[in-house]
Design an enzyme around this catalytic site. Structure first.
Site, PDB file in Angstrom:
ATOM      1  N   LYS A 126     -32.339  42.032 -54.171  1.00  0.00           N
ATOM      2  CA  LYS A 126     -31.616  43.239 -53.740  1.00  0.00           C
ATOM      3  C   LYS A 126     -30.707  43.726 -54.871  1.00  0.00           C
ATOM      4  O   LYS A 126     -30.630  44.925 -55.144  1.00  0.00           O
ATOM      5  CB  LYS A 126     -30.816  42.948 -52.456  1.00  0.00           C
ATOM      6  CG  LYS A 126     -31.714  42.799 -51.239  1.00  0.00           C
ATOM      7  CD  LYS A 126     -31.016  42.226 -50.017  1.00  0.00           C
ATOM      8  CE  LYS A 126     -32.058  42.007 -48.894  1.00  0.00           C
ATOM      9  NZ  LYS A 126     -31.513  41.342 -47.709  1.00  0.00           N
TER      10      LYS A 126
ATOM     11  N   GLN B 149     -25.919  38.796 -45.825  1.00  0.00           N
ATOM     12  CA  GLN B 149     -27.251  38.167 -45.791  1.00  0.00           C
ATOM     13  C   GLN B 149     -27.314  37.147 -44.643  1.00  0.00           C
ATOM     14  O   GLN B 149     -26.461  36.271 -44.522  1.00  0.00           O
ATOM     15  CB  GLN B 149     -27.538  37.487 -47.142  1.00  0.00           C
ATOM     16  CG  GLN B 149     -28.924  36.899 -47.254  1.00  0.00           C
ATOM     17  CD  GLN B 149     -30.036  37.953 -47.197  1.00  0.00           C
ATOM     18  OE1 GLN B 149     -29.950  39.003 -47.827  1.00  0.00           O
ATOM     19  NE2 GLN B 149     -31.085  37.675 -46.441  1.00  0.00           N
TER      20      GLN B 149
ATOM     21  N   ASP C 248     -27.842  47.702 -43.187  1.00  0.00           N
ATOM     22  CA  ASP C 248     -28.937  46.938 -42.575  1.00  0.00           C
ATOM     23  C   ASP C 248     -29.317  47.524 -41.220  1.00  0.00           C
ATOM     24  O   ASP C 248     -30.369  47.192 -40.667  1.00  0.00           O
ATOM     25  CB  ASP C 248     -28.509  45.470 -42.376  1.00  0.00           C
ATOM     26  CG  ASP C 248     -29.146  44.545 -43.403  1.00  0.00           C
ATOM     27  OD1 ASP C 248     -30.202  44.913 -43.960  1.00  0.00           O
ATOM     28  OD2 ASP C 248     -28.588  43.458 -43.626  1.00  0.00           O
TER      29      ASP C 248
END
Ligand code: NAP
Length: 283
Positions: free
Chosen positions: A54, A98, A121
């Site tokens: 990422k 994460q 997200d």
């Protein structure tokens, strides 16, 4: 018949190039550089790889990334404090925590602490709710990436029978909503589903996110179906495979995603698209 391969790597590169062009255009117009804060707690090796990829994608597309790598012993309060600081930092457009988090931390509490317009997200219940009422703000990356792949290959879900295998908050459920928004007729399967093979055999579009290698058998697949394999499983020999029995499925499907090189790169490209979108919301 041998299926056409859906090349997620290629499409993701095109999408990242478009993000990079938009970031440059913003700079030329005197607008701020989009900034993504990435938080990793603990030393899960798979998570470390995802976070590294990422950050690399951010670099390639001109998006600034701030990295917070915290020890597994980090308390929930410490993590919430960091999220609060990033929420109120005007430089930060997007915040990504994460998953999975260590067991002593309630991930739902953490995800709900991220401001919805920084929730790149798309996991905050506010963003999930907006998807339900057809007013998406931040759309979960993996399901949105799947929709981009379908669109890129000229697949319109409208009127088609779509079957989603897996009903998690990050893959199956939002995927079913995305397909519903695109006017497919959607069936969602999970571990209590009876006669899974029969359900799968109905699918014009099949999306699988279960987390079990080769779980969906190739012979279940309707000839000509579009098969999207979200699963990423690491085998004992170190190689990766999906949740669909690829070798058999590719002889029946019309189109199919490989693993790796299918959905995975699209998740990252979509994250950066969401970060750009978050920056635009901040302008
Ligand atoms: P998860 O949270 O463990 O959810 C798995 C889902 O599969 C659950 O809904 C579960 O049903 C269902 N399931 C389990 N056993 C089943 C069975 N026998 N029959 C039918 N359904 C069954 O996993 P996840 O986070 O959604 O991830 C799924 C896979 O996608 C993993 O391989 C993961 O690595 C991968 N993934 C890939 C990406 C990407 O970017 N490509 C992103 C995220 C995840 P219940 O709801 O009944 O428990």
């Amino acid at each position: 018949m041998t299926a056409q391969l859906i090349n997620g790597k290629e499409i993701s590169q095109q999408r990242l190039a478009a993000v990079a062009a938009a970031v440059e255009k913003r700079a030329a117009a005197g607008l701020h550089t989009p900034c993504l804060a990435v938080i990793l707690v603990g030393d899960n090796p798979a998570s470390a790889v995802y976070v590294r990829n990422k950050k690399l994608a951010c670099q390639k597309s001109g998006i600034e990334s701030l990295s917070y790598e915290l020890p597994a012993s980090t308390t929930q309060d410490e993590l919430l404090k960091l999220v609060d600081e990033l929420n109120s930092n005007p430089k930060v457009d997007g915040i990504l925590v994460q998953l999975p988090l260590p067991e002593h931390i309630d991930s739902q509490v953490v995800l709900e602490t991220i401001l919805p317009h920084k929730d790149v997200d798309g996991f905050h219940p506010y963003n999930v709710g907006r998807l339900v009422v057809k007013m998406p703000l931040m759309r979960p990356c993996t399901p949105k990436g799947v929709m981009t792949l379908l669109e890129s290959y000229g697949v319109d879900p409208k009127g088609k029978k779509a079957v989603v295998v897996g009903a998690s908050n990050i893959v199956g459920r939002p995927q079913a909503l995305e397909l519903l928004l695109s006017r497919a007729t959607v069936t969602v399967c999970h571990s209590a589903t009876q006669n899974l093979a029969e359900e799968v055999a109905q699918a014009d579009i099949l999306v699988v996110g279960v987390g079990i290698p080769n779980f969906v058998k190739g012979e279940w697949i309707k000839p000509g179906a579009i098969v999207i394999d979200v699963g990423i499983n690491r085998l004992a020999d170190g190689s990766l495979c999906g949740d669909v029995e690829f070798d058999v499925a590719k002889e029946r499907a019309g189109m199919i995603t490989p693993v790796p090189g299918g959905v995975g790169p699209m998740t990252i490209a979509t994250l950066l698209e969401n970060t750009l979108h978050a920056a635009e919301l901040h302008d």
